[in-house]
Design a protein around this motif. Structure first.
Motif, PDB file in Angstrom:
ATOM      1  N   ILE A 265     -31.263  13.923  -3.413  1.00 39.37           N
ATOM      2  CA  ILE A 265     -29.907  13.411  -3.193  1.00 39.37           C
ATOM      3  C   ILE A 265     -29.434  13.731  -1.781  1.00 39.37           C
ATOM      4  CG2 ILE A 265     -27.493  13.715  -3.881  1.00 39.37           C
ATOM      5  CD1 ILE A 265     -28.558  14.075  -6.773  1.00 39.37           C
ATOM      6  N   VAL A 266     -29.680  14.952  -1.329  1.00 39.59           N
ATOM      7  CA  VAL A 266     -29.311  15.358   0.029  1.00 39.59           C
ATOM      8  C   VAL A 266     -29.966  14.438   1.059  1.00 39.59           C
ATOM      9  CG1 VAL A 266     -29.586  17.173   1.757  1.00 39.59           C
ATOM     10  CG2 VAL A 266     -28.893  17.764  -0.574  1.00 39.59           C
ATOM     11  N   GLU A 267     -31.242  14.162   0.880  1.00 39.76           N
ATOM     12  CA  GLU A 267     -31.977  13.334   1.833  1.00 39.76           C
ATOM     13  C   GLU A 267     -31.433  11.910   1.864  1.00 39.76           C
ATOM     14  OE1 GLU A 267     -34.091  14.398   3.915  1.00 39.76           O
ATOM     15  OE2 GLU A 267     -34.922  16.266   3.143  1.00 39.76           O
ATOM     16  N   GLN A 268     -31.059  11.358   0.720  1.00 40.46           N
ATOM     17  CA  GLN A 268     -30.538   9.996   0.694  1.00 40.46           C
ATOM     18  C   GLN A 268     -29.165   9.908   1.351  1.00 40.46           C
ATOM     19  OE1 GLN A 268     -32.110   7.252  -0.044  1.00 40.46           O
ATOM     20  NE2 GLN A 268     -33.963   8.398  -0.591  1.00 40.46           N
ATOM     21  N   GLY A 269     -28.339  10.918   1.146  1.00 41.04           N
ATOM     22  CA  GLY A 269     -27.043  10.925   1.821  1.00 41.04           C
ATOM     23  C   GLY A 269     -27.199  11.022   3.318  1.00 41.04           C
ATOM     24  N   THR A 270     -28.085  11.887   3.768  1.00 41.66           N
ATOM     25  CA  THR A 270     -28.324  12.073   5.200  1.00 41.66           C
ATOM     26  C   THR A 270     -28.878  10.797   5.821  1.00 41.66           C
ATOM     27  OG1 THR A 270     -28.779  14.420   4.804  1.00 41.66           O
ATOM     28  CG2 THR A 270     -29.478  13.515   6.914  1.00 41.66           C
ATOM     29  N   ALA A 271     -29.704  10.068   5.087  1.00 44.08           N
ATOM     30  CA  ALA A 271     -30.309   8.845   5.610  1.00 44.08           C
ATOM     31  C   ALA A 271     -29.260   7.798   5.976  1.00 44.08           C
ATOM     32  CB  ALA A 271     -31.287   8.275   4.590  1.00 44.08           C
ATOM     33  N   ILE A 272     -28.161   7.752   5.232  1.00 47.87           N
ATOM     34  CA  ILE A 272     -27.113   6.767   5.519  1.00 47.87           C
ATOM     35  C   ILE A 272     -26.466   7.036   6.866  1.00 47.87           C
ATOM     36  CG2 ILE A 272     -24.833   5.930   4.789  1.00 47.87           C
ATOM     37  CD1 ILE A 272     -25.737   6.416   1.881  1.00 47.87           C
ATOM     38  N   TYR A 273     -26.218   8.306   7.159  1.00 44.14           N
ATOM     39  CA  TYR A 273     -25.467   8.660   8.374  1.00 44.14           C
ATOM     40  C   TYR A 273     -26.354   9.064   9.552  1.00 44.14           C
ATOM     41  CZ  TYR A 273     -21.354   8.328   5.490  1.00 44.14           C
ATOM     42  OH  TYR A 273     -20.351   7.843   4.670  1.00 44.14           O
ATOM     43  N   GLY A 274     -27.619   9.310   9.280  1.00 42.20           N
ATOM     44  CA  GLY A 274     -28.539   9.628  10.375  1.00 42.20           C
ATOM     45  C   GLY A 274     -28.498  11.056  10.840  1.00 42.20           C
ATOM     46  N   GLU A 275     -27.612  11.855  10.261  1.00 49.59           N
ATOM     47  CA  GLU A 275     -27.524  13.268  10.622  1.00 49.59           C
ATOM     48  C   GLU A 275     -26.818  14.032   9.527  1.00 49.59           C
ATOM     49  OE1 GLU A 275     -25.246  13.107  14.291  1.00 49.59           O
ATOM     50  OE2 GLU A 275     -23.422  13.688  13.222  1.00 49.59           O
ATOM     51  N   ASN A 276     -27.146  15.317   9.445  1.00 51.10           N
ATOM     52  CA  ASN A 276     -26.457  16.225   8.537  1.00 51.10           C
ATOM     53  C   ASN A 276     -25.739  17.249   9.409  1.00 51.10           C
ATOM     54  OD1 ASN A 276     -25.837  18.352   6.589  1.00 51.10           O
ATOM     55  ND2 ASN A 276     -27.209  17.252   5.208  1.00 51.10           N
ATOM     56  N   PRO A 277     -24.412  17.244   9.398  1.00 53.53           N
ATOM     57  CA  PRO A 277     -23.646  18.033  10.369  1.00 53.53           C
ATOM     58  C   PRO A 277     -23.571  19.529  10.093  1.00 53.53           C
ATOM     59  CG  PRO A 277     -22.159  16.898   8.889  1.00 53.53           C
ATOM     60  CD  PRO A 277     -23.532  16.427   8.536  1.00 53.53           C
ATOM     61  N   ASN A 278     -24.209  20.022   9.035  1.00 51.64           N
ATOM     62  CA  ASN A 278     -24.095  21.433   8.688  1.00 51.64           C
ATOM     63  C   ASN A 278     -25.296  22.249   9.144  1.00 51.64           C
ATOM     64  OD1 ASN A 278     -21.553  21.601   7.327  1.00 51.64           O
ATOM     65  ND2 ASN A 278     -22.447  20.462   5.635  1.00 51.64           N
ATOM     66  N   LYS A 279     -25.086  23.561   9.220  1.00 50.23           N
ATOM     67  CA  LYS A 279     -26.173  24.510   9.464  1.00 50.23           C
ATOM     68  C   LYS A 279     -26.734  25.020   8.135  1.00 50.23           C
ATOM     69  CE  LYS A 279     -24.199  26.215  13.826  1.00 50.23           C
ATOM     70  NZ  LYS A 279     -23.661  27.411  14.529  1.00 50.23           N
ATOM     71  N   HIS A 280     -25.879  25.077   7.126  1.00 49.25           N
ATOM     72  CA  HIS A 280     -26.272  25.494   5.788  1.00 49.25           C
ATOM     73  C   HIS A 280     -25.239  24.953   4.810  1.00 49.25           C
ATOM     74  CE1 HIS A 280     -23.109  28.594   5.978  1.00 49.25           C
ATOM     75  NE2 HIS A 280     -23.550  28.835   7.217  1.00 49.25           N
ATOM     76  N   TYR A 281     -25.588  24.955   3.520  1.00 50.66           N
ATOM     77  CA  TYR A 281     -24.695  24.374   2.525  1.00 50.66           C
ATOM     78  C   TYR A 281     -24.800  25.200   1.244  1.00 50.66           C
ATOM     79  CZ  TYR A 281     -22.162  20.703   0.007  1.00 50.66           C
ATOM     80  OH  TYR A 281     -21.217  20.002  -0.705  1.00 50.66           O
ATOM     81  N   THR A 282     -23.647  25.355   0.555  1.00 48.15           N
ATOM     82  CA  THR A 282     -23.600  26.171  -0.658  1.00 48.15           C
ATOM     83  C   THR A 282     -23.028  25.385  -1.831  1.00 48.15           C
ATOM     84  OG1 THR A 282     -23.287  28.190   0.657  1.00 48.15           O
ATOM     85  CG2 THR A 282     -22.699  28.299  -1.690  1.00 48.15           C
ATOM     86  N   PHE A 283     -23.764  25.360  -2.939  1.00 49.39           N
ATOM     87  CA  PHE A 283     -23.271  24.821  -4.203  1.00 49.39           C
ATOM     88  C   PHE A 283     -22.853  25.991  -5.087  1.00 49.39           C
ATOM     89  CE2 PHE A 283     -26.362  21.638  -2.797  1.00 49.39           C
ATOM     90  CZ  PHE A 283     -25.743  20.428  -3.085  1.00 49.39           C
ATOM     91  N   ILE A 284     -21.587  26.043  -5.475  1.00 52.36           N
ATOM     92  CA  ILE A 284     -21.122  27.022  -6.458  1.00 52.36           C
ATOM     93  C   ILE A 284     -20.946  26.271  -7.770  1.00 52.36           C
ATOM     94  CG2 ILE A 284     -19.263  28.588  -7.120  1.00 52.36           C
ATOM     95  CD1 ILE A 284     -18.719  29.019  -4.124  1.00 52.36           C
ATOM     96  N   VAL A 285     -21.740  26.643  -8.778  1.00 51.45           N
ATOM     97  CA  VAL A 285     -21.741  25.915 -10.053  1.00 51.45           C
ATOM     98  C   VAL A 285     -21.249  26.832 -11.163  1.00 51.45           C
ATOM     99  CG1 VAL A 285     -23.092  24.532 -11.646  1.00 51.45           C
ATOM    100  CG2 VAL A 285     -23.729  24.591  -9.227  1.00 51.45           C
ATOM    101  N   HIS A 286     -20.202  26.414 -11.838  1.00 48.94           N
ATOM    102  CA  HIS A 286     -19.657  27.156 -12.966  1.00 48.94           C
ATOM    103  C   HIS A 286     -20.089  26.479 -14.262  1.00 48.94           C
ATOM    104  CE1 HIS A 286     -16.268  28.673 -10.119  1.00 48.94           C
ATOM    105  NE2 HIS A 286     -17.331  29.461 -10.099  1.00 48.94           N
ATOM    106  N   ASN A 287     -20.912  27.165 -15.032  1.00 47.52           N
ATOM    107  CA  ASN A 287     -21.419  26.637 -16.293  1.00 47.52           C
ATOM    108  C   ASN A 287     -20.616  27.216 -17.459  1.00 47.52           C
ATOM    109  OD1 ASN A 287     -23.808  25.105 -15.334  1.00 47.52           O
ATOM    110  ND2 ASN A 287     -24.447  27.111 -14.585  1.00 47.52           N
ATOM    111  N   PHE A 288     -19.956  26.321 -18.193  1.00 48.81           N
ATOM    112  CA  PHE A 288     -19.153  26.733 -19.342  1.00 48.81           C
ATOM    113  C   PHE A 288     -19.600  25.976 -20.587  1.00 48.81           C
ATOM    114  CE2 PHE A 288     -16.281  27.529 -15.694  1.00 48.81           C
ATOM    115  CZ  PHE A 288     -16.066  28.885 -15.885  1.00 48.81           C
ATOM    116  N   SER A 289     -19.018  26.302 -21.724  1.00 46.97           N
ATOM    117  CA  SER A 289     -19.369  25.592 -22.960  1.00 46.97           C
ATOM    118  C   SER A 289     -19.028  24.115 -22.841  1.00 46.97           C
ATOM    119  CB  SER A 289     -18.645  26.211 -24.153  1.00 46.97           C
ATOM    120  OG  SER A 289     -17.237  26.178 -23.958  1.00 46.97           O
ATOM    121  N   SER A 290     -17.951  23.833 -22.140  1.00 44.06           N
ATOM    122  CA  SER A 290     -17.617  22.456 -21.773  1.00 44.06           C
ATOM    123  C   SER A 290     -17.019  22.510 -20.381  1.00 44.06           C
ATOM    124  CB  SER A 290     -16.631  21.838 -22.762  1.00 44.06           C
ATOM    125  OG  SER A 290     -15.416  22.562 -22.774  1.00 44.06           O
TER     126      SER A 290
END
Length: 596
Positions: free
Chosen positions: A227-252
């Motif tokens: 997914i990251v690669e496909q998004g970057t392909a549209i714009y031709g560049e990824n403007p970040n040095k690093h990226y963080t996903f914070i995921v909260h897993n709950f019962s719902s």
């Protein structure tokens, strides 16, 4: 005389700039009572040159367009300098004025109560702390561009901190922000979250999972990278040095909130092993990651620099959010998680849903964007009749615009080209876009006028010409309800402890015209008890348009008999079919939209 005044003014300005540049701000975050949902904040400010300073708490979180009044969760505000208590007073709902007594440095302390589970609000308990920064950190008025340092002191037993903030070398759990816009755009997860990493588009991506779950880390590493690669392909560049996903897993769980180089996602912990659940999570990843460009860099001019005291109005959330909803479908297709049929079916369903929303005939998508602050995030029982979602309608407008551009350019251009061009233009101009500028870019890329398009679908409420637009790509649309006279009541209900209550009544439906109301308790229909009458709308089954159903309802404890004359359903039931005999132009349009 004039020269002397100008010289004096220059000296004063230089002195003010020097003083401002010498201001240093440091936060220390602690947790002495996480089980009670509190964090303690210590804010140290030095280099002041004022008799007093106003300390402010934002009232909203960028990306979520609702005034949430974060100051309501603050308590115990106090200030000291050189060990002495400083006088302070509250001068606005979110502003504390501290009198410095000529001190060069002062210490401010306060506590924040955090117990609301969402991607946009802070939550603390004995297992972890999620800090949504705009509801935790205060800022000195006039110093939003000042750098700050944040030191996290984890509660005993907590060992990890996950955030998009830049770490300070050699200082554990200490981070720096170049200004408060970046600080407020950097959520922080503290605890014992499960952390894993993957590389994509040349940068490291960290995933911090809280709450457990049946996810497969190795599978996620591969699929999220696609997914990251496909998004970057549209714009031709990824403007970040690093990226963080914070995921909260709950019962719902569900939802997401975008940030400059991170995102917060809500997920259902046990859904990763089902096809629907796993795909739904990847769609959420695609949506929030696409925001890295659309909104966080390329954004409406009203959304930056931010006013943290008040609403920030724009008519372009249909681009900011609606187009992102549209592009999550594109990223999923291009990354291989759905096929052409799945892509088309999803968008045909989106067109059906918007067309079947009564409020789509009342509110334009530009109005929906502007009124998000008072309507979208504050729905009531009549909202479906008076409003349209800028997410849902914006997604449809994105599809129509994409097809129109591809058709006008014979498949050589698409909405991708517009988005990339706007991103690069905003990057060069170092500011956001206006509605007129976005329209101008669409017309430049397509070589066609979009004045009529804007009048119909952006600023107007014209019915969607789905045959025309899907036809551009050789997709035949059938309305399976066309020519049928389907009886339609027009209510939704909820079962509450065995009692059935009406929750919505659709505009101009039979129920609307003949007087069924929201909050009516349905006792019977044509004499049949409620459990039979409501189950699969048995009261309507077997009836014809024009026939009647008599409801017995309790309204505020008073029994009423209301006879409803059934009307024909106005709803569309659209089905799309890719034409195998499409023309070469239609195939070119389809390719440009789907796979460019």
């Amino acid at each position: 005389m004039i020269k002397t005044s100008i010289l004096g003014l220059v000296i004063l300005l230089f002195a003010g700039m020097t003083a401002k540049s010498q201001v240093k701000i440091r936060f220390d975050i602690s947790f002495t009572e996480p089980q009670a949902h509190y964090t303690e904040v210590e804010m140290n400010i030095s280099g002041l040159v004022k008799d007093y300073i106003d300390i402010k708490m934002p009232v909203w979180a960028p990306g979520s367009y609702l005034v949430r009044e974060f100051a309501k969760s603050v308590e115990g505000f106090g200030a000291t300098a050189n060990g002495k208590i400083l006088k302070h007073e509250k001068v606005r709902k979110n502003t504390w004025r501290v009198y410095t007594a000529k001190a060069n440095a002062l210490k401010i302390k306060y506590r924040v109560y955090a117990f609301e589970v969402s991607v946009r609000t802070s939550f603390i308990d004995e297992s972890h702390a999620f800090l949504s920064s705009s509801g935790i950190f205060m800022y000195p008025e006039g110093l939003l561009k000042t750098p700050s340092t944040v030191k996290i002191n984890p509660y005993k037993g907590w060992t990890k901190v996950s955030t998009g903030l830049e770490p300070v070398s050699g200082q554990q759990f200490t981070y720096t922000a170049a200004d408060f816009d970046i600080l407020f755009d950097s959520p922080i997860e503290v605890g014992n979250q499960d952390v894993f990493e993957f590389m994509a588009s040349g940068l490291k991506h960290e995933v911090a999972m809280y709450g457990g779950g049946n996810y497969d880390k190795e599978r996620l590493k591969v699929d999220m990278a696609k997914i990251v690669e496909q998004g970057t392909a549209i714009y031709g560049e990824n403007p970040n040095k690093h990226y963080t996903f914070i995921v909260h897993n709950f019962s719902s769980g569900g939802g997401g909130l975008e940030h400059l180089n991170s995102t917060v996602l809500g997920a259902k912990r046990d859904a990763y092993v089902t096809e629907t659940g796993y795909k739904g999570f990847l769609e959420l990843v695609a949506h929030e990651y696409y925001h890295l460009w659309n909104v966080k860099r390329m954004r409406p001019v009203a959304l930056g620099p931010f006013d943290y005291d008040n609403e920030n109005y724009t008519t372009n959330l249909w681009i900011a959010e609606g187009f992102t909803a549209y592009y999550e479908n594109k990223l999923m297709l291009r990354a291989g998680f759905t096929d052409e049929k799945g892509f088309v079916d999803a968008l045909v369903t989106a067109v059906s849903n918007v067309s079947n929303t009564p409020g789509n005939k009342v509110q334009s998508v530009a109005e929906a964007s502007y009124d998000a602050w008072i309507k979208y995030y504050r729905p009531n029982e009549n909202s479906n009749n008076t409003t349209v979602s800028y997410y849902a309608k914006g997604e449809v407008v994105g599809l129509l615009m994409d097809l129109e551009i591809a058709h006008a350019t014979k498949g050589t251009k698409s909405l991708d080209d517009v988005m990339k061009a706007m991103y690069l233009q905003n990057k060069a101009q170092k500011r956001g876009y206006t509605d007129a500028e976005f329209k101008a870019m669409v017309e430049k890329i397509s070589g066609a006028s979009f004045t009529d398009f804007w009048a119909k679908y952006v600023n107007g409420t014209t019915a969607i010409d789905y045959h025309k637009y899907f036809g551009y790509a050789g997709i035949n649309i059938t309305n399976e309800n066309e020519g049928k006279s389907i009886p339609y009541l027009g209510i939704a209900t909820k079962n509450q402890g065995g009692r059935v209550f009406i929750t919505t009544v659709s505009r101009n439906s039979a129920a609307w015209v003949d007087g069924l109301n929201v909050n009516d308790e349905v006792i019977s229909a044509d004499g049949a008890p409620v459990e039979i009458a409501i189950d699969k709308m048995a009261a309507v089954a077997g009836k014809k348009v024009g026939e009647t159903v008599t409801f017995k309802v309790a309204r505020d404890g008073i029994l009423k008999d209301i006879t409803v004359t059934l009307k024909a359903s106005p709803n569309l039931k659209l089905v799309g079919q890719i034409d195998e005999k499409a023309t070469e132009l239609q195939k070119a349009v389809r390719k440009a939209v789907l796979f460019k």
